[in-house]
Design a protein around this motif. Structure first.
Motif, mmCIF file in Angstrom:
data_model
loop_
_atom_site.group_PDB
_atom_site.id
_atom_site.type_symbol
_atom_site.label_atom_id
_atom_site.label_comp_id
_atom_site.label_asym_id
_atom_site.label_seq_id
_atom_site.Cartn_x
_atom_site.Cartn_y
_atom_site.Cartn_z
ATOM 1 N N PRO A 29 101.025 68.421 -26.431
ATOM 2 C CA PRO A 29 99.553 68.976 -26.555
ATOM 3 C C PRO A 29 99.287 69.749 -27.782
ATOM 4 C CG PRO A 29 100.861 69.748 -24.361
ATOM 5 C CD PRO A 29 101.590 68.866 -25.460
ATOM 6 N N LEU A 30 100.214 69.961 -28.727
ATOM 7 C CA LEU A 30 100.179 70.624 -29.954
ATOM 8 C C LEU A 30 99.709 69.482 -30.816
ATOM 9 C CD1 LEU A 30 103.173 72.829 -30.517
ATOM 10 C CD2 LEU A 30 100.869 73.498 -29.892
ATOM 11 N N ARG A 31 100.049 68.181 -30.907
ATOM 12 C CA ARG A 31 99.471 67.158 -31.334
ATOM 13 C C ARG A 31 98.143 66.726 -31.193
ATOM 14 N NH1 ARG A 31 102.602 61.512 -31.281
ATOM 15 N NH2 ARG A 31 104.176 62.580 -32.383
ATOM 16 N N ARG A 32 97.459 67.055 -29.823
ATOM 17 C CA ARG A 32 96.353 66.602 -29.479
ATOM 18 C C ARG A 32 95.228 67.887 -30.109
ATOM 19 N NH1 ARG A 32 98.649 65.085 -24.837
ATOM 20 N NH2 ARG A 32 98.496 67.104 -23.654
ATOM 21 N N PHE A 33 95.785 69.091 -30.156
ATOM 22 C CA PHE A 33 95.190 70.041 -30.759
ATOM 23 C C PHE A 33 95.106 69.935 -32.101
ATOM 24 C CE2 PHE A 33 95.530 74.017 -33.461
ATOM 25 C CZ PHE A 33 94.148 74.543 -33.005
ATOM 26 N N TRP A 34 96.004 69.403 -32.809
ATOM 27 C CA TRP A 34 96.145 69.421 -34.258
ATOM 28 C C TRP A 34 95.188 67.974 -34.534
ATOM 29 C CZ3 TRP A 34 97.167 71.338 -38.484
ATOM 30 C CH2 TRP A 34 97.435 70.997 -39.738
ATOM 31 N N ARG A 35 94.893 66.966 -33.692
ATOM 32 C CA ARG A 35 94.113 66.153 -33.984
ATOM 33 C C ARG A 35 92.819 66.388 -33.819
ATOM 34 N NH1 ARG A 35 97.275 60.737 -31.512
ATOM 35 N NH2 ARG A 35 98.823 60.586 -32.996
ATOM 36 N N GLY A 36 92.479 67.513 -32.857
ATOM 37 C CA GLY A 36 91.160 67.886 -32.572
ATOM 38 C C GLY A 36 90.538 68.735 -33.558
ATOM 39 N N LEU A 37 91.372 69.437 -34.581
ATOM 40 C CA LEU A 37 90.808 70.120 -35.830
ATOM 41 C C LEU A 37 90.138 69.162 -36.679
ATOM 42 C CD1 LEU A 37 93.792 72.196 -36.760
ATOM 43 C CD2 LEU A 37 91.742 73.037 -35.618
ATOM 44 N N GLY A 38 90.003 67.736 -36.626
ATOM 45 C CA GLY A 38 89.290 66.704 -37.374
ATOM 46 C C GLY A 38 89.585 67.120 -39.196
ATOM 47 N N ILE A 39 88.606 67.162 -39.776
ATOM 48 C CA ILE A 39 88.992 67.130 -41.237
ATOM 49 C C ILE A 39 89.358 68.720 -41.776
ATOM 50 C CG2 ILE A 39 86.422 68.045 -41.725
ATOM 51 C CD1 ILE A 39 86.688 66.050 -44.291
ATOM 52 N N MET A 40 89.406 69.612 -40.701
ATOM 53 C CA MET A 40 89.785 70.772 -41.236
ATOM 54 C C MET A 40 91.186 71.011 -41.165
ATOM 55 S SD MET A 40 88.424 74.554 -39.425
ATOM 56 C CE MET A 40 88.740 76.046 -40.158
ATOM 57 N N ARG A 41 92.002 69.993 -40.413
ATOM 58 C CA ARG A 41 93.437 70.146 -40.404
ATOM 59 C C ARG A 41 94.111 70.037 -42.185
ATOM 60 N NH1 ARG A 41 92.518 65.134 -37.611
ATOM 61 N NH2 ARG A 41 93.784 63.437 -38.563
#
Length: 504
Positions: A368-380
């Motif tokens: 889940p944390l990995r999916r959240f991180w990827r969901g941030l897009g360029i903002m990560r």
């Protein structure tokens, strides 16, 4: 626009803002919560600094605290004395040592004797700088942090609008048998409806700090200048002078109850007493009286009503934001609610991740944390750059490798001779010194610690001067350095540097 369409728009706004900023809010919630008890956490290993004496038994005056400290560290320079920084802590004295290190000393509030010391660059300072400006100590960083108050306000309002009849969810526990998404959503809403009052307080007070950072500060009255003298403190200054000045301050502002005093740091500054009024219902804010340390004339007496604009409400805003408005109980509530707010931000991140997966609740959080991180897009990538900047700033600020060289001051200053040190004085640890000589007549130099053996300082040509290094081994007693300089004609002169005894 129908009600359903409006709520759908609010929901999308809440989800999008939460996705991109919940990580920032989680960091601020956690650091702010720890900061509420930061000083206590730093002092947990020093039982002697904890003192639960009631106010009626804290009879040591400012002057007694000053004299007791001067008897132990006569070469240090006291800047602030506070009788009761916390109801459960001893009195605090902030002083600058001869090697220019700021240290907080703790004294028994009954008789003034010193009971401990702590660094002003400890855990409490680290948490404060992290929470205020991400350790970057720059105005843009401060504005970035305080602007999160706007994000928090948006999240709070959209969350309440999206959760219809939210007041009915105060006791709605998460269902035992449910999917991950339903369970996380229930926990998220349950914590939010309890914490929402604090979130609004934090958001509104944080916005005041944001305006302050933009320059909307208001104004405070300035005290008159004191009679000029040769040094920051007049000759013969002692605790009796502080107590006499306090009596003058009380007479100048009837009902004034000083909590701490700031001693002058320049030849035209006055002693400034800060505190409350005996009738606390008169107004909320800080009362201040400045007194000339030489002739004890009042340089200014100011009430909260004399402060204009945002500066007038700043003390109230600070108390509300950091949870100090109700003493021990409000701090406990703020810590509890702060941890709950951190949980809200964390569950919000996991809710986003659960929408993108059908993995059962028993799975680990790695996915889940990995999916959240990827969901941030360029903002990560922006988050990564910010973490890198914070890490580098922390290393630069708190690592001994980046300590600045400071110039030690002899009894008789000589602008052509500079003795420099790069670290704080510690008993039993090698203390590296650099001697820089711009006097062309000096041919040789020797250095002696506490009448011990002399060591020669080899001077080498440098940038317009000659320089050499030497190491000394400070002891637990007074540390006096005698520097002897010999000219081409064989004539010798000496400079004495008194460092005093180390704190640790």
């Amino acid at each position: 626009m129908t009600a359903r369409v409006f709520r759908n728009y609010i929901f999308r706004t809440h989800s999008w803002v939460g996705l991109h900023f919940s990580l920032s809010l989680a960091f601020l919630f956690l650091s702010g919560t720890l900061l509420v008890a930061g000083l206590e956490l730093q002092l947990v290993g020093q039982p002697k600094v904890w003192n639960m004496s009631p106010a009626s038994e804290r009879t040591a005056t400012f002057g007694q605290l000053y004299d007791a400290f001067e008897a132990e560290y006569p070469l240090a320079t006291v800047s602030v004395i506070e009788k009761r920084p916390r109801p459960w802590l001893a009195s605090q004295i902030i002083a600058r040592m001869p090697w220019r290190e700021s240290v907080s000393f703790w004294a028994d509030p009954v008789d003034g004797t010193l009971v401990g010391a702590s660094s002003t660059k400890g855990l409490h300072d680290l948490l404060r700088e992290l929470h205020d400006n991400l350790l970057l100590k720059k105005q843009p960083a401060y504005l970035l942090v305080t602007s999160m108050s706007i994000i928090l306000l948006v999240m709070s309002v959209t969350g309440m609008v999206n959760y219809r009849r939210f007041w009915k969810g105060l006791f709605r526990l998460p269902p035992k048998q449910s999917t991950r998404r339903i369970w996380l959503g229930s926990v998220h809403r349950l914590a939010a409806v309890w914490v929402i009052p604090m979130l609004f307080v934090i958001a509104l007070t944080g916005f005041v700090f944001f305006l302050d950072g933009l320059g909307v500060e208001g104004s405070e009255p300035e005290a008159a200048r004191a009679a000029e003298r040769s040094a920051a403190l007049p000759d013969g200054f002692n605790g009796g002078a502080i107590d006499r000045a306090e009596a003058v301050a009380r007479d100048a502002l009837p009902g004034f109850e000083p909590r701490f005093v700031v001693l002058p740091g320049w030849p035209t500054g006055g002693m400034e007493f800060f505190g409350d009024h005996a009738d606390s219902l008169m107004s909320i804010g800080v009362y201040r009286v400045a007194v000339d340390p030489t002739n004890f004339e009042v340089l200014g007496a100011f009430a909260p009503s004399d402060v204009k604009g945002i500066a007038r409400i700043r003390p109230l805003v600070t108390m509300l934001h950091y949870g100090t408005w109700g003493g021990m109980f409000s701090r406990a509530f703020w810590i509890l609610f702060g941890l709950a707010a951190f949980g809200i931000a964390l569950t919000g991140m996991l809710i986003f991740a659960s929408r993108r997966s059908s993995i059962p609740l028993q799975a680990t959080m790695h996915g889940p944390l990995r999916r959240f991180w990827r969901g941030l897009g360029i903002m990560r990538w922006g988050y990564l750059l910010l973490v890198l900047a914070i890490t580098m700033a922390g290393i630069y600020t708190y690592s001994s490798a980046f300590e600045r060289q400071i110039r030690l001051q002899p009894g008789s200053p000589d602008e052509l001779i500079q003795l420099m040190a790069k670290r704080s004085l510690r008993a039993g640890e090698a203390y590296s010194l650099t001697l820089r000589v711009t006097d062309p007549d000096v041919k040789t130099a020797t250095l002696q610690l506490n009448a011990g053996p002399e060591q020669t300082v080899l001077l080498h040509a440098g940038d317009g001067a000659r320089a050499g290094t030497a190491d000394i081994q400070p002891g637990t007693g007074d540390n006096t350095i005698l520097l002897r300089l010999t000219g081409a004609d064989g004539e010798t002169r000496s400079l004495t540097y008194m460092l005093g005894r180390p704190v640790w």
